[in-house]
Design an enzyme around this catalytic site. Structure first.
Site, PDB file in Angstrom:
ATOM      1  N   GLU A   1       0.814  -1.217   0.000  1.00  0.00           N
ATOM      2  CA  GLU A   1       0.000   0.000   0.000  1.00  0.00           C
ATOM      3  C   GLU A   1       0.855   1.278   0.000  1.00  0.00           C
ATOM      4  OE1 GLU A   1      -2.909  -0.346  -0.702  1.00  0.00           O
ATOM      5  OE2 GLU A   1      -3.873  -2.011   0.316  1.00  0.00           O
TER       6      GLU A   1
ATOM      7  N   HIS B   1      -3.198   2.707   8.397  1.00  0.00           N
ATOM      8  CA  HIS B   1      -4.258   2.080   7.583  1.00  0.00           C
ATOM      9  C   HIS B   1      -4.646   0.775   8.266  1.00  0.00           C
ATOM     10  CE1 HIS B   1      -6.513   0.182   4.476  1.00  0.00           C
ATOM     11  NE2 HIS B   1      -5.512  -0.510   3.952  1.00  0.00           N
TER      12      HIS B   1
ATOM     13  N   HIS C   1      -7.901  -2.470   8.704  1.00  0.00           N
ATOM     14  CA  HIS C   1      -9.042  -3.165   8.123  1.00  0.00           C
ATOM     15  C   HIS C   1     -10.076  -3.379   9.228  1.00  0.00           C
ATOM     16  CE1 HIS C   1      -6.519  -5.074   4.602  1.00  0.00           C
ATOM     17  NE2 HIS C   1      -6.396  -3.750   4.680  1.00  0.00           N
TER      18      HIS C   1
ATOM     19  N   TYR D   1     -16.162  13.822  19.120  1.00  0.00           N
ATOM     20  CA  TYR D   1     -14.740  13.542  18.925  1.00  0.00           C
ATOM     21  C   TYR D   1     -14.336  13.131  17.517  1.00  0.00           C
ATOM     22  CZ  TYR D   1     -13.772  14.635  23.709  1.00  0.00           C
ATOM     23  OH  TYR D   1     -13.634  15.335  24.878  1.00  0.00           O
TER      24      TYR D   1
ATOM     25  N   HIS E   1     -12.818  -2.012   2.265  1.00  0.00           N
ATOM     26  CA  HIS E   1     -11.391  -2.227   2.498  1.00  0.00           C
ATOM     27  C   HIS E   1     -10.973  -1.753   3.894  1.00  0.00           C
ATOM     28  CE1 HIS E   1      -7.082  -1.755   0.620  1.00  0.00           C
ATOM     29  NE2 HIS E   1      -7.034  -2.187   1.854  1.00  0.00           N
TER      30      HIS E   1
END
Length: 216
Positions: free
Chosen positions: A75, A94, A96, A121, A161
């Site tokens: 990625e 990142h 999942h 928040y 994703h």
């Protein structure tokens, strides 16, 4: 302890905590952090957040050439795109995470403002989260889509994703992505129940009070 050694250990410590709390799983997720010399430390491809080795993290120099460690995450295009377009980015996370992915598949989600305004928040830490369409993992088109936002968003949600968040520091990016997942979880828990969320006036007050990036 040198700065780079501490960064290596911090990446592994935060990654393990995220895995242990179920915010990512298996060998999913990736992290990158700016180093003092302008390069990057990046989690390797196929690695588990639970068992990262500080010495094997991928290291890039200031020209983003891979100079040390294992092969980096596939990625890299999305990481490069955030660093290229957001000068304040010091780290990118990142995941999942399940609830945010579930919410990304709902048909009535606003692509320009992914999280409903239920609590303060997520607004304070993330601003508006952009929902991007599905791309195959590792596709360079993810980076193109992020560049298309011209640095105006600190967080995006990759449909089907997972979320990606850029922060000024690793700690800030981790806390913000945790807030994104918590907001998505709350949205899924209250889905179809007509929850009493924040008013437009409440949101405007938060944006003003905390100097939130709120691109339309």
């Amino acid at each position: 302890m040198t700065d780079i050694t501490k960064l290596r250990e911090d990446i592994c410590r935060f990654a393990r905590a995220l895995h242990e709390r179920g915010l990512t799983h298996g060998s999913t997720g990736n992290i990158s952090v700016r180093t003092p010399d302008g390069g990057l430390l990046v989690t390797p491809t196929g690695s588990s957040f639970l068992t990262l080795d500080p010495a094997r993290l991928s290291r890039f120099d200031a020209e983003l050439a891979h100079v040390e460690g294992d092969k980096p995450t596939k990625e890299m295009p999305l990481h490069r795109a955030f660093y290229d377009t957001r000068g304040t980015a010091g780290a990118i996370v990142h995941l999942h995470s399940c609830h945010s992915v579930a919410l990304s598949m709902m048909p009535d989600v606003d692509p320009n403002d992914f999280l409903p305004h239920l609590t303060p928040y997520p607004i304070m830490q993330l601003g508006r989260v952009k929902l991007l369409p599905y791309f195959m993992p590792g596709d360079a088109a993810i980076g193109d889509a992020i560049r298309g936002l011209a640095g105006k968003r600190s967080a995006v949600m990759l449909a089907n994703h997972g979320p990606v968040v850029a922060g000024k520091s690793l700690e800030a990016a981790v806390y913000a992505i945790e807030e994104l997942e918590a907001g998505a979880r709350l949205a899924m828990m209250t889905r179809g129940l007509s929850p009493a969320g924040l008013s437009d006036g409440d949101v405007a007050a938060l944006v003003s009070k905390f100097d939130v990036e709120w691109d339309d």
